[in-house]
Design an enzyme around this catalytic site. Structure first.
Site, short mmCIF file in Angstrom:
data_model
loop_
_atom_site.label_atom_id
_atom_site.label_comp_id
_atom_site.label_asym_id
_atom_site.label_seq_id
_atom_site.Cartn_x
_atom_site.Cartn_y
_atom_site.Cartn_z
N HIS A 35 74.37 -36.29 -28.75
CA HIS A 35 75.34 -35.43 -28.07
C HIS A 35 76.57 -35.15 -28.92
O HIS A 35 77.58 -34.66 -28.42
CB HIS A 35 75.80 -36.08 -26.77
CG HIS A 35 74.69 -36.54 -25.88
ND1 HIS A 35 73.68 -35.71 -25.47
CD2 HIS A 35 74.43 -37.76 -25.34
CE1 HIS A 35 72.84 -36.40 -24.71
NE2 HIS A 35 73.27 -37.64 -24.62
N HIS A 59 69.96 -33.95 -22.43
CA HIS A 59 69.01 -34.87 -23.04
C HIS A 59 67.71 -34.18 -23.42
O HIS A 59 66.67 -34.83 -23.52
CB HIS A 59 68.73 -36.04 -22.10
CG HIS A 59 69.92 -36.92 -21.87
ND1 HIS A 59 70.84 -36.65 -20.89
CD2 HIS A 59 70.35 -38.03 -22.52
CE1 HIS A 59 71.80 -37.57 -20.93
NE2 HIS A 59 71.53 -38.41 -21.90
#
Length: 565
Positions: A291, A453
């Site tokens: 991320h 994700h």
């Protein structure tokens, strides 16, 4: 008498037998790694097999050439090893299974069918308590429950050990297959709703492998991996040396690039301030890697004191989080800022309890801003996405100003309550070392309501112009937040990794135009790739209802590797 006949007549499992069980579990996990990845790609984030094999390999290394003194010691060490190495929800849940089994059997040198059944029952209770899952939720519980029941039935009727193990695996395999028609109600798969139907749950699949490994009389038939009905895509190349080294090498590079701002602790993969702050509330966040720049890129003055970095898309372990919490503690308490994902919440909860026992005052803010995952009341709740950045910035400013722990936590929860996000993607991401994307789209399709994700979104919508797509993000957000004429917001236009700056500026333009048309002012805006999903070509919009106090905290000085003013 032959060796096989002697084995068939044995009625108990020794420590050596159980070590062999764990070794075979590792072998089966390796054999079925692609299959587990395939299953998790369909309804999750494609990392279940990769994370699990990290744990099974650690088990093999732990018990290579050395056997603990008794069954309880073996199972306890196995549980601790899995918690420390797997990460995510799977590490905590498999760890709970083994630890509770260990507590039940104690110092026994061997276990018969009845004890095996009762120990697995204790382990199942631990999994259910920790994961808050029930049968038919489409989780590992759906394979574990029938396997335990089969062992109990075998014990009651005096079945042989061999037959009990065969029956347990058959029940686990049936439970695994029975997850196919279910709608997921727990974990990341639950965000797909009815789109999770017609897929085997990966946790149930690995649980069945665990019981298959306990049945050495069975010949394993590998499961085929398929991508039926998917469009072929061009294989992706990446700047990667070895996939297993990507996190350590990236964090090393971050620390070398910003030596005056951050320090990397390789033993725990924690990034902390190069010069620890004194006598302030410590801020810790973290989660799976992939991320970036969230979270490690936001360590520094005015934001985080420590970021805890798990494997790609997998929560860090509770041990890592404890290490980060202790680094951030300067005596005024520590705030955990946690994105609302099962693995993150479980591991941060465990870590907070353990450091609290050491006298560190703790509070937690759960970030759950994703509007697309606002579903059933019995599910895991909304996901935490790009509003995490806003929470970290506001809480960081307050902590830097000397606010106490309760005040910082209260304002953090206030930011969460007034923030919502939505995202879409034009193409999926590919995991490090993988040449294929997590899912494929037709040229006229857009994945709507994606998380961070790499998982699928809640629906697919037709491809359209940038302005039309942005309207499908902004309108639901403004409606959900009940933005009236005269209201003011902080707007974050966030790239998910593959969107380039020109695209994000076009998106930002339309966000401003749409809000202006509703009479809503954009008090502050931030445009760039801050909360990503590897190389996913997509974007998210986050709106946070603003007031003078919030703007003041947002404007406060900040100096981190990826956010400075």
């Amino acid at each position: 008498m032959s060796e096989s006949n002697a084995s068939d007549r044995r009625q108990s499992l020794t420590v050596a037998d159980l070590v062999n069980w764990l070794h075979r579990f590792d072998e089966l996990t390796a054999t079925e790694l692609d299959w587990l990845t395939e299953l998790d790609s369909a309804i999750g984030d494609a990392d279940h097999g990769v994370n699990l094999i990290r744990g099974t390999r650690a088990l093999r290394e732990r018990f290579e050439g050395q056997h603990p003194a008794n069954v309880g010691e073996l199972l306890g060490q196995a549980g601790v090893t899995l918690v420390a190495t797997v990460g995510g929800a799977s590490g905590a849940l498999y760890g709970a299974l083994f630890v509770e089994m260990a507590r039940h059997v104690g110092s026994a040198k061997s276990i018969d069918v009845a004890t095996l059944a009762s120990s697995f029952r204790a382990g199942l209770s631990g999994v259910v308590t920790l994961g808050r899952a029930s049968p038919a939720d489409k989780t590992m519980v759906d394979a574990l429950t029938p396997a335990v029941e089969a062992l109990e039935v075998a014990a009651e009727r005096g079945a042989s050990l061999r037959q009990a193990l065969v029956d347990a695996f058959a029940a686990a395999a049936a439970g695994r297959e029975a997850t196919t028609p279910l709608v997921a109600r727990k974990g990341r798969a639950s965000y797909l709703g009815v789109r999770s139907v017609d897929h085997i749950d990966p946790g149930a699949a690995s649980t069945a492998l665990l019981f298959e490994a306990l049945s050495p009389h069975l010949e394993h038939s590998p499961h085929p991996t398929t991508r039926t009905g998917q469009t072929m895509t061009t294989a992706r190349r990446q700047f990667v040396n070895q996939p297993d080294d990507i996190i350590a090498e990236a964090l090393d590079g971050l620390a070398l690039t910003h030596p005056s701002l951050v320090a990397w602790h390789p033993e725990s993969n924690v990034v902390s301030r190069a010069t620890p702050a004194a006598r302030k509330v410590g801020l810790v966040s973290g989660g799976g890697s992939g991320h970036e720049p969230l979270h490690a890129g936001f360590v520094g003055t005015g934001m985080l004191d420590a970021a805890v970095c798990g494997a790609v898309f997998a929560s860090p372990t509770s041990e890592q989080i404890q290490a980060g919490t202790r680094l951030a503690n300067s005596g005024n308490g520590v705030l955990h800022i946690v994105k609302n994902y099962t693995g993150d919440v479980l591991n941060f909860e465990i870590a907070a309890e353990l450091v609290s026992d050491d006298g560190i005052e703790m509070q937690t803010v759960i970030v759950d801003d994703d509007l697309a995952s606002d579903g059933a009341a019995d599910g895991p709740g909304r996901r935490g996405t790009a509003a995490t950045l806003v929470v970290e910035k506001v809480c960081g400013a307050l902590a830097e100003s000397g606010a106490d722990l309760a005040t910082v936590a209260e304002h953090g929860r206030g930011v969460v309550a007034r923030s919502r996000s939505l995202a879409l993607a034009l193409s999926a991401c590919a995991h490090p070392g993988e040449s294929r994307a997590a899912f494929d789209l037709e040229p006229n399709e857009v994945e709507f309501g994606v998380g961070i994700h790499g998982e699928r979104g809640v629906s697919r919508i037709p491809f359209a112009t940038a302005d039309e797509l942005v309207e499908q993000l902004v309108t639901p957000l403004a409606d959900e937040l009940e933005l009236k004429r005269g209201a003011s917001v902080i707007a974050v236009v966030n790239g998910l990794g593959g969107a380039y700056p020109l695209e994000l500026s076009i998106i930002a333009r339309q966000v401003h135009r749409l809000l202006s048309g509703r009479g809503v002012g954009v008090a502050r805006s931030l445009v760039g790739s801050y909360v990503t999903s590897l190389d996913m070509h997509g974007a998210s919009v986050t709106l946070t209802v603003a007031d003078d106090d919030l703007i003041g905290a947002w404007d406060a000085p900040v100096r981190t590797p990826n956010l400075t003013w």
